[in-house]
Structure formats: C-alpha cells, structure tokens
Scaffold this motif. Sequence first.
Motif, mmCIF file in Angstrom:
data_model
loop_
_atom_site.group_PDB
_atom_site.id
_atom_site.type_symbol
_atom_site.label_atom_id
_atom_site.label_comp_id
_atom_site.label_asym_id
_atom_site.label_seq_id
_atom_site.Cartn_x
_atom_site.Cartn_y
_atom_site.Cartn_z
ATOM 1 N N GLU A 18 41.667 8.186 -29.455
ATOM 2 C CA GLU A 18 41.096 8.910 -30.542
ATOM 3 C C GLU A 18 40.540 8.014 -30.932
ATOM 4 O OE1 GLU A 18 44.005 8.834 -34.014
ATOM 5 O OE2 GLU A 18 45.123 8.920 -32.245
ATOM 6 N N ASN A 19 39.334 8.147 -32.035
ATOM 7 C CA ASN A 19 38.777 7.190 -32.967
ATOM 8 C C ASN A 19 39.164 6.969 -33.975
ATOM 9 O OD1 ASN A 19 36.525 7.787 -30.728
ATOM 10 N ND2 ASN A 19 35.042 9.066 -31.962
ATOM 11 N N VAL A 20 38.844 5.349 -33.687
ATOM 12 C CA VAL A 20 39.544 4.282 -34.817
ATOM 13 C C VAL A 20 38.023 3.395 -35.677
ATOM 14 C CG1 VAL A 20 41.667 4.354 -34.197
ATOM 15 C CG2 VAL A 20 39.927 2.187 -33.806
ATOM 16 N N THR A 21 37.784 3.030 -36.527
ATOM 17 C CA THR A 21 36.624 2.251 -37.660
ATOM 18 C C THR A 21 37.833 0.578 -37.436
ATOM 19 O OG1 THR A 21 35.670 4.122 -37.680
ATOM 20 C CG2 THR A 21 34.871 1.773 -38.576
ATOM 21 N N LEU A 22 37.004 0.259 -37.039
ATOM 22 C CA LEU A 22 37.444 -1.666 -37.385
ATOM 23 C C LEU A 22 36.236 -2.257 -38.100
ATOM 24 C CD1 LEU A 22 39.691 -3.016 -36.324
ATOM 25 C CD2 LEU A 22 38.095 -4.469 -34.645
ATOM 26 N N LYS A 23 36.577 -2.829 -39.335
ATOM 27 C CA LYS A 23 36.107 -3.233 -39.932
ATOM 28 C C LYS A 23 36.738 -4.435 -40.523
ATOM 29 C CE LYS A 23 34.905 0.429 -43.955
ATOM 30 N NZ LYS A 23 36.234 0.943 -44.395
ATOM 31 N N ARG A 24 35.228 -5.555 -40.506
ATOM 32 C CA ARG A 24 35.569 -6.747 -41.128
ATOM 33 C C ARG A 24 34.614 -7.031 -42.266
ATOM 34 N NH1 ARG A 24 35.163 -11.099 -36.898
ATOM 35 N NH2 ARG A 24 37.295 -10.042 -36.338
ATOM 36 N N THR A 25 34.625 -7.512 -43.544
ATOM 37 C CA THR A 25 33.566 -8.569 -44.817
ATOM 38 C C THR A 25 32.872 -9.575 -43.963
ATOM 39 O OG1 THR A 25 34.953 -7.132 -45.537
ATOM 40 C CG2 THR A 25 33.595 -9.066 -46.756
ATOM 41 N N ALA A 31 25.257 -12.401 -49.121
ATOM 42 C CA ALA A 31 25.734 -11.244 -49.334
ATOM 43 C C ALA A 31 27.053 -10.663 -49.001
ATOM 44 C CB ALA A 31 25.103 -10.228 -49.175
ATOM 45 N N ASP A 32 28.145 -10.253 -48.866
ATOM 46 C CA ASP A 32 29.281 -10.200 -48.001
ATOM 47 C C ASP A 32 28.589 -8.280 -47.642
ATOM 48 O OD1 ASP A 32 31.126 -12.364 -49.043
ATOM 49 O OD2 ASP A 32 31.984 -10.881 -50.452
ATOM 50 N N VAL A 33 28.971 -8.522 -46.166
ATOM 51 C CA VAL A 33 28.874 -7.379 -45.920
ATOM 52 C C VAL A 33 29.841 -7.061 -45.446
ATOM 53 C CG1 VAL A 33 27.089 -6.989 -43.664
ATOM 54 C CG2 VAL A 33 26.285 -8.263 -45.908
ATOM 55 N N VAL A 34 29.982 -5.439 -45.162
ATOM 56 C CA VAL A 34 31.120 -4.578 -44.152
ATOM 57 C C VAL A 34 30.369 -4.480 -42.314
ATOM 58 C CG1 VAL A 34 33.022 -3.337 -43.553
ATOM 59 C CG2 VAL A 34 32.421 -3.855 -45.785
ATOM 60 N N ALA A 35 31.125 -5.331 -41.744
ATOM 61 C CA ALA A 35 30.631 -4.972 -40.392
ATOM 62 C C ALA A 35 31.652 -3.823 -39.630
ATOM 63 C CB ALA A 35 30.380 -5.936 -39.506
ATOM 64 N N ALA A 72 28.425 -3.739 -29.478
ATOM 65 C CA ALA A 72 28.048 -3.692 -30.626
ATOM 66 C C ALA A 72 27.507 -5.347 -30.555
ATOM 67 C CB ALA A 72 28.890 -2.523 -31.887
ATOM 68 N N SER A 73 28.143 -5.791 -30.458
ATOM 69 C CA SER A 73 27.822 -7.022 -30.632
ATOM 70 C C SER A 73 28.840 -7.750 -31.943
ATOM 71 C CB SER A 73 26.842 -7.750 -30.567
ATOM 72 O OG SER A 73 26.139 -7.738 -29.576
ATOM 73 N N TRP A 74 29.865 -6.658 -32.363
ATOM 74 C CA TRP A 74 30.452 -6.652 -33.377
ATOM 75 C C TRP A 74 31.208 -8.180 -33.664
ATOM 76 C CZ3 TRP A 74 35.730 -7.102 -34.712
ATOM 77 C CH2 TRP A 74 36.135 -6.579 -36.493
ATOM 78 N N PRO A 75 31.819 -8.674 -34.960
ATOM 79 C CA PRO A 75 31.240 -8.628 -35.750
ATOM 80 C C PRO A 75 29.516 -8.109 -35.968
ATOM 81 C CG PRO A 75 32.192 -10.465 -36.119
ATOM 82 C CD PRO A 75 32.054 -9.698 -34.981
ATOM 83 N N GLY A 76 29.085 -9.138 -35.905
ATOM 84 C CA GLY A 76 28.017 -10.243 -35.889
ATOM 85 C C GLY A 76 27.542 -11.757 -36.746
#
Length: 128
Positions: A18-25, A31-35, A72-76
């Motif tokens: 299933e799809n999940v979304t991984l997030k990191r600030t 500035a804080d950005v959520v990747a 996606a080259s996450w989180p950048g």
Amino acid sequence: MSAPEIAALDAALDRAGENVTLKRTVKRSGADVVASVTCRAAVRSVSADQIAGTIAVTDLAVIISPTQILAASWPGANDSIPAENLVDQRLPKITDKMVVQGRERQVKVSKPIYVGGEWVRTDMVVAG
C-alpha cells in the motif's frame, strides 16, 4: 542497476503493498520545509516477539524499498546538518513521520538492510 533483491521487493510491494508517505522536516534557506515521498510498503501489525520496551501492540511493522526514495532524491538538502555529521540522509530515521492508512505516525525503529553494500530495503516500526 538495482539489485535483484530490490526488484523482487518492488514486485511484491506492487502486488500486495500500500502507499505510505514518509515525511521529514528539513531546513532550507533558513526555513523549515517538510520533505515528503510516497513509497510502496508492506504494513502489518507487530508480531508478539517484537513487543518489548517501547514497541506496543498498536504499533505497525513497515517494510519499504529504497526505490521511490532514490527516484525522488528524498529528502533533498538540509542546511542545518554540519558536513561532519552527514550520514546517508536518504535513510529513514526515528525523527521522521509516516502517513499510514490516512494517519500520521512517528517512526520508532528504522533498520536499513544492505546486500553487497547496496541498500535494498528498510524494516521499520511506526507508532500505531
């Protein structure tokens, strides 16, 4: 070229994941950005032998492939990490969040698996 282990995992996740979304600030230009990145994952309840210490019966065991993260080259970039502290920032870590089944959860455990020096999967536990 990706390892055969990654291809096999990706095929299994396409069929039964299933799809999940991984997030990191991260901090970019002060500035804080959520990747975030959407990944295919196998999501299951934790097993009885995993329940110990901070792992609870309501937590979820999650397996992800590195495929979507690498694509996606996450989180950048993250301006707040000194060069001497750089480890592979693409690896999920316990300060990350994950949206699973519509609910944001905290990553509690992240265990990258390597075969022949190549990252082929990550086993995780997220707060349920």
